[in-house]
Every structure is written in structure tokens, then in C-alpha cells.
Design a protein around this motif. Structure first.
Motif, PDB file in Angstrom:
ATOM      1  N   TYR A   1       0.846  -1.207   0.000  1.00 51.29           N
ATOM      2  CA  TYR A   1       0.000   0.000   0.000  1.00 51.29           C
ATOM      3  C   TYR A   1       0.875   1.247   0.000  1.00 51.29           C
ATOM      4  O   TYR A   1       0.616   2.207  -0.716  1.00 51.29           O
ATOM      5  CB  TYR A   1      -0.906  -0.026   1.236  1.00 51.29           C
ATOM      6  CG  TYR A   1      -1.933   1.078   1.280  1.00 51.29           C
ATOM      7  CD1 TYR A   1      -3.078   1.005   0.495  1.00 51.29           C
ATOM      8  CD2 TYR A   1      -1.771   2.183   2.097  1.00 51.29           C
ATOM      9  CE1 TYR A   1      -4.033   2.002   0.531  1.00 51.29           C
ATOM     10  CE2 TYR A   1      -2.720   3.191   2.141  1.00 51.29           C
ATOM     11  CZ  TYR A   1      -3.847   3.097   1.356  1.00 51.29           C
ATOM     12  OH  TYR A   1      -4.781   4.104   1.390  1.00 51.29           O
TER      13      TYR A   1
ATOM     14  N   GLY B   1       0.168   0.721  -3.982  1.00 50.39           N
ATOM     15  CA  GLY B   1      -0.996  -0.166  -3.946  1.00 50.39           C
ATOM     16  C   GLY B   1      -0.902  -1.352  -4.881  1.00 50.39           C
ATOM     17  O   GLY B   1      -1.903  -1.749  -5.459  1.00 50.39           O
TER      18      GLY B   1
ATOM     19  N   LEU C   1      -5.175  -6.164  -0.020  1.00 49.85           N
ATOM     20  CA  LEU C   1      -5.342  -4.911  -0.775  1.00 49.85           C
ATOM     21  C   LEU C   1      -6.605  -4.974  -1.634  1.00 49.85           C
ATOM     22  O   LEU C   1      -7.365  -4.001  -1.711  1.00 49.85           O
ATOM     23  CB  LEU C   1      -4.145  -4.709  -1.708  1.00 49.85           C
ATOM     24  CG  LEU C   1      -2.985  -3.860  -1.244  1.00 49.85           C
ATOM     25  CD1 LEU C   1      -1.881  -3.862  -2.298  1.00 49.85           C
ATOM     26  CD2 LEU C   1      -3.417  -2.427  -0.983  1.00 49.85           C
TER      27      LEU C   1
END
Lengths: 308, 434
Positions: A248, A253, A265
Motif C-alpha cells: 500500500y 498499492g 489490498l
């Protein structure tokens, strides 16, 4: 007639005892109550709610909420990102668990063997554990950047640097190494405690029988710390398959592409960025099942031998 | 070589220290004013933008003693996640919030924000004609304008003048078209021996000065899509996916070729900090970078050129905005005070421009004198006025853009061809829009 008063006395006494027992029981429940309330509200409740969520279509911003049976699971099967994320998470968890066990065990063995500065080194090695993932993420992003300190160091020795976080083949190993550095202190302490619990007499006996260092490690130390090893492997695997903060923060991400895109995620994005709460719930439930199966397999594989 | 290396090491060390410190203020609630009416204001504007906004709000609180503003700066990274959770929970959320114009549809179409701009236009608090019609269109739903655009910014090329001089390119001579841009890029690339691409002995594996870097793929590629006459999708409600069209593939192919054919663009996004020690010639990014360069560069080291004309159809740049949105369940007396605050912020957005380099959304406040104070201002506002394009309206904007970010990243790092990357992205977007 004669026995009536006695019965009455006895009855009174019996009632009195029961009341005491009840009182004790009530006191017991009252002592348990804070934990029970906490458990029900913050653990059992969310788990049940998450289970139910997996079977509903719940679009957070739109406010839609309806039962759709197994549709979320069907969507999950067709979602290529779910499989990419699951594969990445398993790869990361295996790599990091193995790395953590090796590094932590080596560190614990080294710490056990030294006399001078034992406490200092233990503190130094444990110190990264207390840092938050945000701090670790920001610092390592800079260290591993194309023009970061690590490559600058390599350049000084005439080596070309790497794109650690932007190379699809290097990104997960880089995140794994970061995580190992960050987290090996905790398993190290568990190993250290387990190593100190091994009776010194066994080492002496092994040495008298002519065993070398390697034989002592494989034949004495490792079998005797197997419960600790099992505990570390299971807990580390469960922790690392849920990796979130590292990709992240460090790879925007999950990049490059989906090279470091992990299942948590994917769940997070679906729940809190896209507001598909039901679909996220189904994936979370599936992840729980995967973790349970892996933990069970590890118990079977490592726990079947005799405990000394 | 060692001087540059030492510079990089020093820069990396400074940033290691500075980055965690810069995040310290985020999340804290600042209580500005002492009035009875309380406005909860959540903003994603950090750094100099956040400071400028804080200054304006403080002034408003001083001039409006009946109002207290509980002002909270949240990082953009988690802003929308927290905002949505708070909005849905129905309490603890903001009355007023900053929203990117691109995410407005997901809150407007689900009824979580109100058409405050329309109300303020009707009350005569703001003049509708003082805003770019294209920008207002992008935040209009069912004929009503929802949030009030606060600033309005685009993207372009930050160019290192030392390296322009070395390449023999005039500072006031930006490239006219894609061909000339390629020639500039070639001239602004040097290997360790000082050779340009195409020269005898050019060593592509040891590039000393890269010609171009990209800060954010979305900012870079999106205008190119417009220039090839296409977009990611068409606007809602009948969103049609365009990203797997031939035009979109041609636009993305242009950047793919810069990476893999011409070897003049690193496939990964590098920070534009390299411009400061003359290790990078051009940096393609948004207006928000102005302040960083303005604070850190030597005098005149960096100039700003418009986004280059690369495609066959038209010139273009992005035209984005931080807007001021109001929650639907706001109390009437708080709404009145909130509209006063919005009016104040909008009226004083020129001051914000001077401090941050972000042009005001109010056309009348983009006065000529600003070009002397902000070196990006002239080229930026001129191009936005002539060629600026706001992003498509979609309730699924965040999901679509995350898919596109991964697709661009995958293509520019060589994991997928343009064809594969965009076809996969199109398939995922269609799924998201179902």
C-alpha cells in the motif's frame, strides 16, 4: 412431625448454600462480563457480520443491501484480480515466513552463544518491530528507490543499481526482505526462549558422544524447539498472507502493474474504495478458509512427531 | 559523476528525514474561531496548499465571530475511504469537504452531497459565468451544479534551463508537435560520455542525463488520449469503454515507444527531484509540482512549457479542480455559515494561487499580473482555457482509474504489450461498470 424443624433448618441451610453458590456464580460472570462484552462486540459480532456480508449485495454509498446467495463467490471465481492477488499473497507469505524463520533462528542462536553485549544486541535486533509500517514503508521506499541510498552504495563499488520496487521480478522479494528486517525480532525472542529451555545436559551428552555443531543443531536443538518452530511458522504465515501496508505504501498499492497486488489490498479496495462490501466480505471469508487450511496442514506436517 | 552521486545521497538522506516529519500535522483537528455555529471541514490539501487554506480559514473565522471551523487535514491516500465511511455512518463526518472533481459523481449520484453551487448561484453569492463551463459541466448532475470549484489546474512540462542551454534549445521555444518533441528528447539525453542517442558510440546502458520522466501516468497519458480523439470511457450514464480502441492504443503506443524503442523514458515513474541537480531534463507533471520547484530550485533553473501536442486530432491538457462540496444532511444554520465560508474561500482564491501556483477556478481572478509572480501561470492557464479537458463523469471513477493505473504501469514496465494491457484493462472496466 418431629423431623419438621430439622427439615426446616436443613432446608434453610441448603437454600443458604445454593444462594452462596449462585452469588459466586454471579460474581464469576460479572468478572467475565467485560471480556465477554468485548469479545461479542469486537470479535464474535464482526465475524458473524462478515460471514453474513459474504452472501449479500451491499453497495455502501448506494445503500443497497439484499441477499444474493453465492453470487459473490461466483463473481470471485471470475475475477482474475482475485487470483493474481491470492497468488502474490501466497508467494509473499511463503517467502517471508521461510526468511523470517531462518533469520530469527540464526539471530537467536548467535545471541545465545555470545556473552558480551547480549542484552544490547537483543534490543537492537528487536527495535525495528516497534516501528510502524508507515515509517518502515517510507524509509524503505527511499532506500530502495532507483536513486536511493542502496543503489548509491552499489554505485560507489562500481555496480549498477536495480529498480527494486519497479521491477516485476524484484518487487515481492524486496517487500519480503523489508518485512523480514522489520519483523524478525519477535520470532527471534520466541526462539531464544525455546533455546534457553533446552537442558544443557543434552548438549553435553551430545558432545561427549562426538556430535559436531551441525549435528547438535539438527539432532538436538531443532527437534527440541519444534513446538516453538510450529508456533512461529503458523503465526508468521497467517500474518504475512494478510500483507497490506507494505504494498500500500511502497508500491502505490500493488505495482508495477499487479506484481505486488495482494489479497488484502484487493479486499480493502473493494470494501473501502469501491464500496462493494458484500464482494469484499466473500473474499475475506475465502481468505479465512485458505488460512485455516494452511494452518491445519502445517500442524499436520510439523506437529505429528513426538514432543520431547 | 561523484558530485552528482554525492548530491543524490544527500538528497535521499534529507528526504528520509523530511518525509515522516511532513506528515505530522495530518489528521489533527484545528479549532479555528470561537463562534456558536460549528462547521466541520475535511480537507485533503496538505503542504503549502493546506497551509494556504488554513490561513484563509483563520481569516474567515476572525471576520465571522459567530462561526467555529473544525478544520481537519487528511492525506489524500486515505481521505476518500474515511470520508465515505463517515458519510455512510451518518455522524462524525464533515459538513464541508474538498473533493477532486473526478470523484464528485460517486457522491452526487448517490445523494450524499447537495447542489450547493447551484444554490449559491441562485442566491447571487457566486457568478456562474465566472467559472469555466467545461469544468462546471463535469460537476453538474440533473441540471444542477453540485460542488463549487475552488482551483483549476492542468499539467505540462517542467524543463531544466541548464540542460536546454547545453542542448542548444531556446528557453522560449517549446516543441510544436510530436516529431519535434522526439527531437528535443533526443537532444536532451546524454550518456556518461556526453553522447546523444543516434551519435556514434552512444551507450544506452549508461545514461547520465535522462531527458524525460513522468510523475503520474494518469496525468501524462490522459491528455494524449484526448489528442488522439479518445478517452478511457464515455461519460455516464451510458458509459462506453474506449480504452481498447485503436486511437487509445496509438496514444499509449507513443509513450511505450519512448520507453522501449527510443530509450528516452524510464518505464517507471521517477521523482522530478532529479531536475534539481541537473540529472533530468524534463518532467511531465501537474501544476501541484510548482511549489516544490519554486522553493528548491536555483533562480531560473526550471521553466514551464504547455503539455506538448503529440497526437493527430488536437492539443490538450488535463483540467482538474479541487472542489468544495457540502454534505446533504447539513443543518440549515450550518449551511448558511458554510456557504459564507465557501464564498470567502472562492473570493480569496487568488491569494491561494500566489502561494501555491494553483490557478483559481474563478476566471476573473486569473489576472495578468499573476504571470509575473507565478512562472507556470501563463502557459498553464492559456492552454487550459484553449485545450483543457476535465475527466469523464463516472460513479465508478476510482475503480476505473485504479485499473488504468495498473495497466499503464504494466505496459511501461514491459510486463504486457500495449494491446494486451489495454485489452485486459477494458475487460476489467466493463466488469466494473456492470
Amino acid at each position: 412431625m418431629k423431623s419438621k424443624p430439622a427439615t426446616t433448618d436443613s432446608g434453610r441451610s441448603s437454600d443458604w448454600t445454593l444462594t452462596n453458590k449462585r452469588r459466586e456464580a454471579i460474581a464469576g460472570y460479572l468478572f467475565l462480563a467485560p471480556y465477554l462484552v468485548f469479545f461479542l462486540v469486537f470479535l464474535a459480532g464482526p465475524v458473524i457480520s462478515a460471514f453474513v456480508t459474504a452472501f449479500v449485495e451491499w453497495e455502501l454509498l448506494r445503500g443497497t443491501y439484499r441477499f444474493i446467495g453465492l453470487e459473490n463467490f461466483q463473481l470471485m471465481m471470475e475475477d482474475d484480480l482475485f487470483w493474481i492477488a491470492m497468488r502474490n499473497s501466497l508467494y509473499f507469505a511463503l517467502m517471508t515466513t521461510v526468511g523470517n524463520v531462518i533469520v530469527a533462528l540464526c539471530a537467536a542462536l548467535a545471541l545465545k552463544s555470545i556473552r558480551l553485549g547480549h542484552t544490547l544486541f537483543r534490543v537492537i535486533m528487536y527495535a525495528p518491530v516497534v516501528l510502524s509500517i508507515s515509517v518502515i514503508g517510507i524509509v524503505f521506499s527511499r532506500l530502495l528507490a532507483p536513486f536511493g541510498l542502496l543503489n548509491a552504495g552499489l554505485e560507489l563499488f562500481g555496480h549498477k543499481g536495480f529498480n527494486y520496487l519497479a521491477d516485476p521480478n524484484l518487487v515481492l522479494p524486496s517487500l519480503s526482505l523489508t518485512t523480514i528486517w522489520w519483523g524478525f525480532g519477535f520470532p527471534m525472542l520466541i526462539f531464544l526462549a525455546a533455546l534457553y529451555a533446552v537442558p544443557e545436559a543434552l548438549y553435553e551428552a551430545a558432545r561427549i558422544d562426538g556430535a559436531g555443531r551441525r549435528q547438535i543443531l539438527w539432532r538436538v536443538t531443532l527437534p527440541l524447539i519444534r513446538p516453538a518452530l510450529l508456533f512461529i511458522i503458523v503465526t508468521q504465515f497467517i500474518a504475512h498472507i494478510q500483507v497490506f501496508g507494505q504494498p500500500y505504501i511502497m508500491t502505490n498499492g500493488g505495482g508495477p502493474g499487479y506484481s505486488s497486488y495482494t489479497i488484502v489490498l484487493h479486499i480493502y479496495r473493494n470494501a473501502f474504495s469501491y464500496y462493494h462490501m458484500g464482494y469484499a466480505g466473500a473474499m475475506a471469508l475465502s481468505l479465512g478458509v485458505v488460512m485455516f487450511v494452511f494452518a491445519l496442514a502445517q500442524f499436520r506436517l510439523l506437529g505429528r512427531y513426538t514432543e520431547y | 559523476m561523484y558530485t552528482r552521486l554525492a548530491g543524490r545521497v544527500l538528497l535521499a538522506l534529507l528526504l528520509l528525514v523530511a518525509l515522516p516529519l511532513s506528515a505530522q500535522d495530518e489528521g489533527e483537528v484545528q479549532e479555528l474561531g470561537t463562534g456558536e455555529i460549528e462547521i466541520n471541514f475535511w480537507s485533503g490539501l496538505g503542504g503549502p496548499d493546506g497551509q494556504s487554506m488554513t490561513d484563509l480559514i483563520t481569516r474567515f473565522a476572525e471576520e465571522n465571530p459567530d462561526v467555529t471551523i473544525n478544520y481537519q487535514i487528511l492525506g489524500w491516500g486515505t481521505f476518500f475511504d474515511k470520508l465515505s465511511a463517515a458519510i455512510v455512518a451518518g455522524s462524525g463526518g464533515p459538513d464541508l469537504m474538498t473533493l477532486w472533481h473526478s470523484v464528485v459523481p460517486q457522491y452526487a449520484l448517490t445523494g450524499h452531497i447537495m447542489p450547493v453551487a447551484e444554490q449559491m448561484f441562485n442566491l447571487g453569492m457566486l457568478d456562474k459565468d465566472d467559472f469555466s463551463p467545461a469544468l462546471l459541466d463535469s460537476v453538474t448532475f440533473d441540471g444542477e451544479v453540485f460542488p463549487v470549484p475552488f482551483d483549476n489546474y492542468g499539467s505540462g512540462l517542467y524543463v531544466n534551463t541548464h540542460l536546454l542551454e547545453r542542448a542548444g534549445i531556446a528557453v522560449d521555444d517549446p516543441p510544436e508537435d510530436g516529431e519535434e518533441f522526439l527531437e528535443y528528447v533526443r537532444l536532451l539525453t546524454w550518456d556518461e560520455n556526453g553522447n546523444n542517442p543516434g551519435d556514434d558510440g552512444f551507450d544506452a546502458d549508461n545514461i547520465a542525463v535522462w531527458p524525460l520522466s513522468i510523475g503520474w501516468n494518469r496525468v501524462t497519458v490522459t491528455p494524449a488520449l484526448y489528442q488522439w480523439g479518445t478517452d478511457v470511457i464515455t461519460p455516464a450514464p451510458d458509459a462506453e469503454v474506449l480504452i481498447d480502441s485503436e486511437a487509445a492504443k496509438a496514444a499509449v503506443q507513443y509513450f511505450h515507444d519512448l520507453v522501449f524503442q527510443h530509450h528516452v523514458l524510464p518505464g517507471v515513474n521517477w521523482s522530478g527531484e532529479l531536475m534539481l541537480n541537473d540529472g533530468l531534463s524534463m518532467y511531465l507533471d501537474g501544476a501541484w509540482v510548482y511549489n516544490f520547484y519554486n522553493t528548491n530550485m536555483e533562480d531560473g533553473q526550471i521553466v514551464f512549457w504547455p503539455y506538448p501536442r503529440l497526437g493527430p486530432e488536437r492539443g490538450s491538457t488535463i483540467m482538474w479542480s479541487h472542489t468544495l462540496a457540502v454534505t446533504s444532511n447539513i443543518e440549515p444554520d450550518v449551511l448558511d455559515a458554510t456557504m459564507r465560508l465557501i464564498q470567502f474561500l472562492s473570493d480569496n482564491s487568488k491569494e491561494h494561487s500566489i502561494k501555491t501556483g494553483m490557478p483559481s477556478a474563478r476566471l476573473s481572478l486569473r489576472t495578468e499580473d499573476l504571470a509575473d509572480q507565478i512562472w507556470t501561470f501563463g502557459p498553464l492557464t492559456t492552454q487550459m482555457a484553449a485545450e483543457g479537458v476535465p475527466e469523464y463523469q463516472s460513479e465508478r471513477f476510482t475503480e476505473v482509474e485504479n485499473i488504468m493505473a495498473a495497466a499503464y504501469s504494466s505496459i511501461f514496465t514491459g510486463q504486457q504489450s500495449v494491446e494486451e494491457g489495454l485489452d485486459d484493462a477494458a475487460q476489467r472496466i466493463r466488469r466494473a461498470l456492470r
